[in-house]
Design an enzyme around this catalytic site. Structure first.
Site, PDB file in Angstrom:
ATOM      1  N   CYS A   1     -18.513 -31.223  -1.428  1.00  0.00           N
ATOM      2  CA  CYS A   1     -18.517 -30.876   0.002  1.00  0.00           C
ATOM      3  C   CYS A   1     -17.691 -31.823   0.871  1.00  0.00           C
ATOM      4  O   CYS A   1     -17.725 -31.705   2.100  1.00  0.00           O
ATOM      5  CB  CYS A   1     -19.953 -30.823   0.526  1.00  0.00           C
ATOM      6  SG  CYS A   1     -20.806 -32.427   0.523  1.00  0.00           S
TER       7      CYS A   1
ATOM      8  N   CYS B   1     -22.676 -36.303  -3.238  1.00  0.00           N
ATOM      9  CA  CYS B   1     -23.525 -36.761  -2.127  1.00  0.00           C
ATOM     10  C   CYS B   1     -24.996 -36.762  -2.519  1.00  0.00           C
ATOM     11  O   CYS B   1     -25.429 -36.034  -3.420  1.00  0.00           O
ATOM     12  CB  CYS B   1     -23.304 -35.887  -0.888  1.00  0.00           C
ATOM     13  SG  CYS B   1     -23.721 -34.154  -1.127  1.00  0.00           S
TER      14      CYS B   1
ATOM     15  N   ARG C   1     -30.717 -34.630   0.918  1.00  0.00           N
ATOM     16  CA  ARG C   1     -30.906 -34.401   2.344  1.00  0.00           C
ATOM     17  C   ARG C   1     -32.259 -34.982   2.742  1.00  0.00           C
ATOM     18  O   ARG C   1     -33.268 -34.740   2.088  1.00  0.00           O
ATOM     19  CB  ARG C   1     -30.861 -32.907   2.661  1.00  0.00           C
ATOM     20  CG  ARG C   1     -31.033 -32.584   4.147  1.00  0.00           C
ATOM     21  CD  ARG C   1     -31.019 -31.092   4.420  1.00  0.00           C
ATOM     22  NE  ARG C   1     -29.713 -30.511   4.100  1.00  0.00           N
ATOM     23  CZ  ARG C   1     -29.508 -29.635   3.124  1.00  0.00           C
ATOM     24  NH1 ARG C   1     -30.514 -29.260   2.355  1.00  0.00           N
ATOM     25  NH2 ARG C   1     -28.307 -29.146   2.887  1.00  0.00           N
ATOM     26  N   TYR C   2     -32.289 -35.760   3.834  1.00  0.00           N
ATOM     27  CA  TYR C   2     -33.538 -36.336   4.318  1.00  0.00           C
ATOM     28  C   TYR C   2     -34.305 -35.297   5.132  1.00  0.00           C
ATOM     29  O   TYR C   2     -33.780 -34.247   5.502  1.00  0.00           O
ATOM     30  CB  TYR C   2     -33.269 -37.570   5.191  1.00  0.00           C
ATOM     31  CG  TYR C   2     -32.477 -38.643   4.482  1.00  0.00           C
ATOM     32  CD1 TYR C   2     -32.675 -38.915   3.126  1.00  0.00           C
ATOM     33  CD2 TYR C   2     -31.497 -39.373   5.151  1.00  0.00           C
ATOM     34  CE1 TYR C   2     -31.939 -39.886   2.476  1.00  0.00           C
ATOM     35  CE2 TYR C   2     -30.756 -40.352   4.515  1.00  0.00           C
ATOM     36  CZ  TYR C   2     -30.983 -40.611   3.174  1.00  0.00           C
ATOM     37  OH  TYR C   2     -30.246 -41.568   2.535  1.00  0.00           O
TER      38      TYR C   2
ATOM     39  N   CYS D   1     -49.646 -44.754   9.775  1.00  0.00           N
ATOM     40  CA  CYS D   1     -49.812 -43.733  10.814  1.00  0.00           C
ATOM     41  C   CYS D   1     -50.836 -42.683  10.411  1.00  0.00           C
ATOM     42  O   CYS D   1     -51.471 -42.079  11.270  1.00  0.00           O
ATOM     43  CB  CYS D   1     -48.470 -43.080  11.134  1.00  0.00           C
ATOM     44  SG  CYS D   1     -47.586 -42.454   9.691  1.00  0.00           S
TER      45      CYS D   1
ATOM     46  N   HIS E   1     -43.991 -39.123   8.644  1.00  0.00           N
ATOM     47  CA  HIS E   1     -44.735 -39.757   9.737  1.00  0.00           C
ATOM     48  C   HIS E   1     -45.800 -38.799  10.258  1.00  0.00           C
ATOM     49  O   HIS E   1     -45.596 -37.586  10.291  1.00  0.00           O
ATOM     50  CB  HIS E   1     -43.760 -40.130  10.850  1.00  0.00           C
ATOM     51  CG  HIS E   1     -44.380 -40.916  11.964  1.00  0.00           C
ATOM     52  ND1 HIS E   1     -45.111 -42.061  11.753  1.00  0.00           N
ATOM     53  CD2 HIS E   1     -44.369 -40.715  13.310  1.00  0.00           C
ATOM     54  CE1 HIS E   1     -45.513 -42.543  12.917  1.00  0.00           C
ATOM     55  NE2 HIS E   1     -45.078 -41.739  13.872  1.00  0.00           N
TER      56      HIS E   1
END
Length: 854
Positions: free
Chosen positions: A198, A215, A218-219, A331, A814
């Site tokens: 890509c 690569c 993806r986060y 959290c 989170h």
């Protein structure tokens, strides 16, 4: 001075010097969140090493008679961002995901001026270092050694942080020593890299087998890469990849897709040289994975993970509006406790009774459950800590401008106590909020076996009705639960066409090697989730006691009681076909009001016949000699009251179900137990048993049955150890419950303790009365013990709180919570407490409802 000298001489024998292993609480009060940075400083007992705020030190003196306390008061220095003050060199940014060690986070990064002196109670006489210099040698040496020892000792919270969090402990990859590298002539230039699929120019990974540059993942927020390096592994099986831009003479980030973790590669220089990379000449150009994770943790309170449409949120202050500091991925704990202390039962149990709880606290209140829960509840509700956090650059004498962050409370003692001994909650890793909620409720149950139990507010009974389709006879069972788990029927999405089109676009992009566009979110009606919960389930391998064979049955689940407060979990986290956990990206139109009256169980219907009660045959293991097992009612007794045991037949287990479970990778003995304990009712029930007992210490061990079971009041064939009984009773259980646990585990204390904590639901039927005795111990009582105490009422509810999660897994991301207070939605995002403009009710994970009064 003579008077001071005289007082010190009188208490000299009580002043101790800390030794290795002593717990020194010098950064937090045992009863409040006062610290050396608080207005009154902290008083550390020079005998017990417990810390107390100014308002609680007198109480400790009255209870113990201890007079000598080390008073520590810290005042923040004014400093700029790049200097540590006083001409000291600039602080180094952390490079290692660890605390209190070289390269890691400095636990006390902020710089303070520190004032230390000895204070003598009850008159609070002060003794400074200058005063000590004029006193007799014996006094000066003893007090000075104690002061120096206390100041040099690591505090308990510092020690725990170092133990709990070193996220960079990496293991040598099993592939490193014999890694296959292809002789394909590939040579990697020292710069100018881009993904071969890509053209992405950052977050690039080189596969160490074939040299492909692709690569990364993806986060959760859409950044990162396009998953091409992962897809390459899935296609080829080549396991190791190195992150380009992190290579230095000291090492690099190496990831093992096969082991699903960051790893060490002791042959990395050799593996890199294969593709023309000289490790000794490389310089770092990208952040390592550790640095990326540190950056996320450092900005976790900056409202980067969940935000409300770019609005500037109005900070709120006051009672019940107190923020909680994030202690490193805590959290999940912050969100759960914020919600629980809006429930009146928890407020009444712990905050209304706080003075009595503190007065009755044991000698070490830091280890007392009630004390620490009451301390946390008061800290959240009182408003004492709900004030703006000072800016590090502010003049301490000036009044700071209101900002989003609060001083808040740091629940260090609470977290350490709640997580003690737990393999997950004792760490600084992210956890599942639902699992923590159940863990905390279990601790409340264990500590409230007499007196008011606030967890009863959530407790309800579930009715399960199974109907044999061959005989039309039914079986009813009830079980205790605290959370309603709603399935997510993805096939009921209202935007199916949009999802299908997005999937076609994604497949086309992958085939063309182009970046894949972000997928739309599935919209699922809440009514569809409720319908999926309530619709009958077909059991294809049900063993019917009426026809004495396997047949088809239907199972229907209903409420046997409605709790005062209802918790609903949206089952967003599931397993794919490859057993890899994944999160469903869904939007659900969760309603503000809810009427569950139609889901109320009805019990046995007029004219309905019940399935005969036939106990499943006992499981006999080849390595255990079992002399005999009583029937399910335990009523075979001789005149002496001892049981008459008879040999039992081998169990009849559904071999096909056992085989299916084994094929999934579970241990044979665990599979046999799953089939046995679910009465040969099929693969679904057995699978549920396996998933619910995977953490049991004896999960894969053969089931060991006691030589003989006894009816209540009869004499067991083996003697139960009184010492073992006393140990278990001291944990808050009744003598009957302790006896039952020991008999179930052949009188082995360690196994009995594990057994009793994994059978809390079963033990509810042996409820402990106010006096600490079970119902079965009452004089002359021969009635069956009562069931668990539940509150019942109308099934109509209103939403008052929800907890949201952002991320791809419960182990990352989170949590924040929204709570409705005085008709205003408030968002609690760790230390930030603000008025919510657009509460994202459709994206929640846990929802909290309260009963609406008629």
């Amino acid at each position: 001075m003579a008077e001071l000298n005289e007082v010190l001489m009188s208490v000299l024998s009580t002043i101790r010097v800390p030794r290795p292993g002593d717990r020194v609480h010098k950064d937090e009060c045992a009863f409040s969140f006062a610290s050396p940075e608080s207005e009154g400083g902290l008083y550390v007992c020079m005998n017990t090493f417990l810390g107390f705020g100014s308002q609680y030190v007198d109480r400790h003196y009255r209870k113990t008679g201890q007079k000598a306390y080390l008073h520590i008061k810290r005042t923040r220095r004014k400093e700029d961002d790049n200097s540590s003050g006083s001409g000291d060199p600039p602080k180094k940014k952390p490079t290692r995901l660890a605390i209190g060690i070289e390269g890691g986070f400095d636990v006390e990064q902020d710089q303070y001026d520190e004032d230390v002196k000895v204070v003598l109670l009850p008159d609070r006489q002060e003794v400074t270092s200058e005063d000590l210099a004029t006193m007799p040698d014996v006094v000066r040496e003893r007090v000075s050694l104690s002061m120096a020892g206390l100041m040099a000792a690591d505090s308990v919270s510092h020690t725990l942080q170092v133990q709990q969090w070193d996220g960079e402990v990496r293991q040598e990859s099993k592939h490193a020593a014999d890694l296959q590298q292809l002789d394909n002539g590939v040579k990697i230039p020292p710069s100018g890299w881009k993904c071969e699929v890509c053209d992405l120019q950052e977050n690039l990974w080189m596969n160490l087998t074939d040299g492909k540059v692709l690569c990364g993942r993806r986060y959760f927020d859409g950044s990162g890469g396009n998953n091409h390096a992962l897809q390459h592994f899935q296609q080829t099986g080549y396991p190791l990849a190195v992150k380009l831009g992190t290579i230095t003479p000291d090492g690099a980030d190496v990831y093992s897709y096969d082991e699903d973790d960051m790893v060490l590669d002791s042959k990395l220089p050799e593996h890199l040289a294969h593709f023309g990379i000289d490790m000794m000449t490389m310089e770092k150009t990208e952040r390592t994975m550790t640095e990326l994770e540190i950056a996320v943790n450092q900005r976790v309170g900056e409202w980067e993970v969940i935000q409300e449409s770019g609005t500037t949120l109005r900070p709120l202050w006051g009672p019940g509006l107190t923020g909680m500091k994030n202690l490193g991925n805590s959290c999940y704990l912050n969100s759960v406790m914020q919600v629980l202390f809006t429930v009146p039962d928890f407020q009444r149990k712990y905050v209304s009774n706080i003075e009595k709880i503190f007065e009755d606290a044991p000698s070490d209140p830091t280890q007392d459950f009630k004390t620490q829960v009451a301390k946390l509840g008061y800290g959240l509700l009182s408003g004492e800590y709900s004030k703006p956090a000072p800016d590090p650059g502010d003049d301490p004498s000036s009044t700071p401008e209101p900002r989003g962050d609060q001083v808040g409370i740091a629940p260090r003692m609470f977290k350490a106590l709640i997580g003690r001994g737990h393999p997950e909650f004792s760490t600084n890793r992210q956890q599942d909020a639902q699992e923590f909620l159940l863990h905390f409720i279990n601790m409340v149950e264990r500590n409230c076996r007499s007196g008011e139990n606030p967890s009863e507010a959530f407790r309800f009974l579930v009715e399960e009705r199974i109907v044999c389709q061959q005989s039309q006879k039914a079986k009813y069972t009830q079980r205790v639960d605290y959370i309603v788990q709603l399935p997510v029927p993805m096939d009921q999405a209202t935007n199916k066409e949009e999802l299908q089109e997005a999937e076609r676009v994604r497949e086309a992009a992958e085939a063309a090697g182009a970046p894949t566009p972000p997928a739309p979110r599935a919209c699922i009606p809440f009514t569809a989730c409720l319908a999926a919960l309530s619709e009958p389930e077909t059991l294809t391998d049900f063993w019917s006691s009426a026809v004495q064979s396997k047949t088809t049955a239907t199972k229907t689940t209903r409420f046997a009681s409605f709790p005062d407060y209802l918790i609903i979990q949206i089952k967003k986290f599931t397993f794919g076909l490859d057993w890899v956990p994944k999160k469903l990206d869904v939007s659900i139109d969760v309603p503000d009001t809810l009427d569950l009256s139609a889901l109320c169980g009805t019990g046995q219907q007029p004219g309905e016949e019940l399935l005969p009660e036939v106990a499943p045959p006992p499981l006999i293991t080849p390595d255990v000699e079992v002399k005999g097992i009583l029937g399910s009612h335990g009523n075979e007794e001789d005149d002496s009251g001892s049981c008459s045991c008879h040999p039992s037949p081998a169990p009849v287990l559904d071999d096909s179900t056992v085989s299916q479970l084994c094929e999934m990778g579970f241990p044979l003995e665990a599979c046999r137990k799953a089939v046995y304990y679910t009465g040969n009712t099929g693969i679904d029930a057995a699978m549920n048993w396996v998933m619910g007992h995977m953490d049991d210490p004896d999960f894969s061990a053969p089931l060991v049955l006691p030589a003989c079971s006894s009816a209540p009041g009869s004499t067991p064939t083996e003697t139960i150890s009184e010492e073992h009984l006393a140990t278990i009773v001291s944990m808050g259980f009744s003598r009957d419950q302790a006896t039952r646990a020991l008999r179930a585990t052949s009188n082995v204390l360690e196994r009995a303790v594990d057994w009793i904590f994994s059978h809390l639901d079963d033990l509810e039927s042996m409820e402990v009365s106010e006096g600490g005795r079970s119902a079965g111990e009452s004089e002359g009582s021969r009635e069956p013990p009562p069931g668990p105490r539940v509150r019942d009422g109308p099934g109509k509810y209103e939403l008052f709180a929800f907890i949201s999660h952002m991320g791809t897994s419960t182990m990352c991301g989170h949590y924040v919570c929204h709570i409705k207070k005085d008709q205003q939605w408030v968002i609690f995002n760790d230390q930030k407490v603000c008025a919510s403009e657009k509460p994202p009710k459709d994206l929640g994970y846990l929802y909290f409802y309260r009963r609406v009064s008629e």
